[in-house]
Design a protein around this motif. Structure first.
Motif, PDB file in Angstrom:
ATOM      1  N   VAL A 135       0.900  -1.470  -0.123  1.00 17.88           N
ATOM      2  CA  VAL A 135      -0.421  -0.023   0.022  1.00 17.88           C
ATOM      3  C   VAL A 135       0.870   1.216  -0.097  1.00 17.88           C
ATOM      4  N   ARG A 136       0.842   2.123  -0.893  1.00 17.64           N
ATOM      5  CA  ARG A 136       1.540   3.694  -1.006  1.00 17.64           C
ATOM      6  C   ARG A 136       1.078   4.074   0.427  1.00 17.64           C
ATOM      7  N   ALA A 137       1.639   4.896   1.040  1.00 19.17           N
ATOM      8  CA  ALA A 137       1.270   5.368   1.915  1.00 19.17           C
ATOM      9  C   ALA A 137       2.713   6.308   2.421  1.00 19.17           C
ATOM     10  N   GLU A 138       1.858   7.428   3.656  1.00 16.58           N
ATOM     11  CA  GLU A 138       2.888   8.583   3.764  1.00 16.58           C
ATOM     12  C   GLU A 138       2.348   8.860   5.345  1.00 16.58           C
ATOM     13  N   LEU A 139       3.383   9.342   6.734  1.00 23.13           N
ATOM     14  CA  LEU A 139       2.841   9.309   7.238  1.00 23.13           C
ATOM     15  C   LEU A 139       3.099  11.403   7.500  1.00 23.13           C
ATOM     16  N   TRP A 140       2.358  11.161   7.879  1.00 21.37           N
ATOM     17  CA  TRP A 140       2.658  12.765   8.673  1.00 21.37           C
ATOM     18  C   TRP A 140       2.258  12.633   9.906  1.00 21.37           C
ATOM     19  N   ARG A 141       2.255  13.885  10.319  1.00 18.51           N
ATOM     20  CA  ARG A 141       2.294  14.920  11.820  1.00 18.51           C
ATOM     21  C   ARG A 141       1.746  15.768  12.057  1.00 18.51           C
ATOM     22  N   PHE A 142       0.675  16.052  12.536  1.00 13.56           N
ATOM     23  CA  PHE A 142       0.258  17.374  12.896  1.00 13.56           C
ATOM     24  C   PHE A 142       0.777  18.137  14.677  1.00 13.56           C
ATOM     25  N   PRO A 143       0.625  19.407  14.716  1.00  6.83           N
ATOM     26  CA  PRO A 143       1.713  20.068  13.972  1.00  6.83           C
ATOM     27  C   PRO A 143       2.408  19.860  12.516  1.00  6.83           C
ATOM     28  N   ASP A 144       2.353  20.794  11.652  1.00  9.62           N
ATOM     29  CA  ASP A 144       3.237  20.341  11.098  1.00  9.62           C
ATOM     30  C   ASP A 144       4.631  21.373  11.427  1.00  9.62           C
ATOM     31  N   ARG A 145       5.488  21.220  12.160  1.00  7.26           N
ATOM     32  CA  ARG A 145       7.204  22.231  12.426  1.00  7.26           C
ATOM     33  C   ARG A 145       7.750  22.649  11.660  1.00  7.26           C
ATOM     34  N   THR A 146       7.897  22.644  10.629  1.00  7.29           N
ATOM     35  CA  THR A 146       8.497  22.354   9.218  1.00  7.29           C
ATOM     36  C   THR A 146       8.154  24.209   8.015  1.00  7.29           C
ATOM     37  N   THR A 147       6.765  24.433   8.473  1.00  7.37           N
ATOM     38  CA  THR A 147       6.241  26.229   7.837  1.00  7.37           C
ATOM     39  C   THR A 147       6.374  26.948   8.120  1.00  7.37           C
ATOM     40  N   LEU A 148       5.781  27.950   8.105  1.00  5.92           N
ATOM     41  CA  LEU A 148       6.245  29.734   8.811  1.00  5.92           C
ATOM     42  C   LEU A 148       5.277  28.904   9.645  1.00  5.92           C
ATOM     43  N   ILE A 149       4.051  28.591   9.231  1.00  8.71           N
ATOM     44  CA  ILE A 149       2.916  28.721  10.600  1.00  8.71           C
ATOM     45  C   ILE A 149       3.950  27.809  11.663  1.00  8.71           C
ATOM     46  N   GLY A 150       3.806  26.243  11.415  1.00  4.24           N
ATOM     47  CA  GLY A 150       4.918  25.444  12.083  1.00  4.24           C
ATOM     48  C   GLY A 150       5.615  26.011  13.102  1.00  4.24           C
ATOM     49  N   GLY A 151       6.845  26.513  12.403  1.00  2.00           N
ATOM     50  CA  GLY A 151       7.765  27.685  13.435  1.00  2.00           C
ATOM     51  C   GLY A 151       7.496  28.237  14.003  1.00  2.00           C
TER      52      GLY A 151
END
Ligand code: FDM
Ligand code: MG
Length: 215
Positions: free
Chosen positions: A38-54
């Motif tokens: 199964v093609r899959a990705e793991l993400w997390r929130f908050p995504d601390r890598t964006t401007l807002i996430g910073g």
């Protein structure tokens, strides 16, 4: 394989208080999905890598202070800024495993008991984001989570607050959530969610439409 259908990837969300084992379960699930082809990705929130996430990261690490409404909006914006990418990946057949999502947004802010930031308001600003096909809720007594090597010193990592978050999760959960006792060993827990995950991955691949918050 489950990816062979005409449909889309599934949106699978892990929720629970801090140190309940979400990250471990997310990694185990990603690994097992990929093994099954199964093609899959793991993400997390908050995504601390964006401007807002910073900004969120500075707040959580107590390097910045923000009022409760402002930081709530940042967490919300941090999901909305990822909306199109989530939809694109799902539509293209990638299953997304999320370590926290909108349900954290509601539970943590509502736990603060600020009158104008109740669960109803918190739910309203998540509208239009894709709904999870499956919410896996890892339920754990905050006294037990705190005993797991202790908290890391981020904002919210206090037993008294975590108890309030747990009550908010209990209020938010509906019968579609898979609630699991997170005091069990990791491999055992992982085994308990395999069937439910397989079901939603197959349904998504078969073309079941993606829901929207708050269907
Ligand atoms: N958190 C997380 C929120 O307060 N609102 C949200 O919308 C989200 C996604 O951020 F205490 C809180 C939950 C947790 C903190 O999350 C950081 P991680 O999973 O511990 O990094
Ligand atoms: Mg944490």
């Amino acid at each position: 394989s489950a990816t062979a259908g005409p449909g889309r990837g599934a949106l699978i969300v892990f929720e629970g208080i801090d140190r309940c084992g979400k990250s471990t379960q997310c990694s185990l699930l990603l690994e097992s999905l990929r093994k099954q082809g199964v093609r899959a990705e793991l993400w997390r929130f908050p995504d601390r890598t964006t401007l807002i996430g910073g900004l969120i990261n500075e707040y959580l690490q107590k390097q910045a202070s923000l009022n409760d409404a402002a930081v709530h909006m940042l967490f919300v914006a941090n999901r909305h800024e990822k909306r199109e990418e989530m939809l694109r990946l799902l539509a293209g057949g990638t299953t997304l495993v999320l370590d926290r999502y909108s349900y954290s947004g509601v539970a943590y802010t509502a736990a603060k008991a600020v009158p104008h930031l109740g669960a109803g308001f918190c739910r309203s600003v998540e509208a239009g984001l894709p709904a999870a096909d499956l919410v896996v809720y890892l339920d754990l007594d905050p006294e037990q989570s705190a005993a797991r090597g202790g908290f890391g010193g981020e904002r919210y990592e206090k037993v008294e607050f975590q108890k309030k978050v747990r009550s908010q999760y209990a209020a938010l959960a509906d019968e579609r959530w898979l609630r699991l006792d997170a005091s069990q060993p990791a491999e055992q827990l992982h085994g308990q969610l395999a069937a439910a995950v397989r079901r939603v991955v197959e349904r998504a691949a078969a073309g079941e439409p993606l829901g929207q918050l708050w269907d």
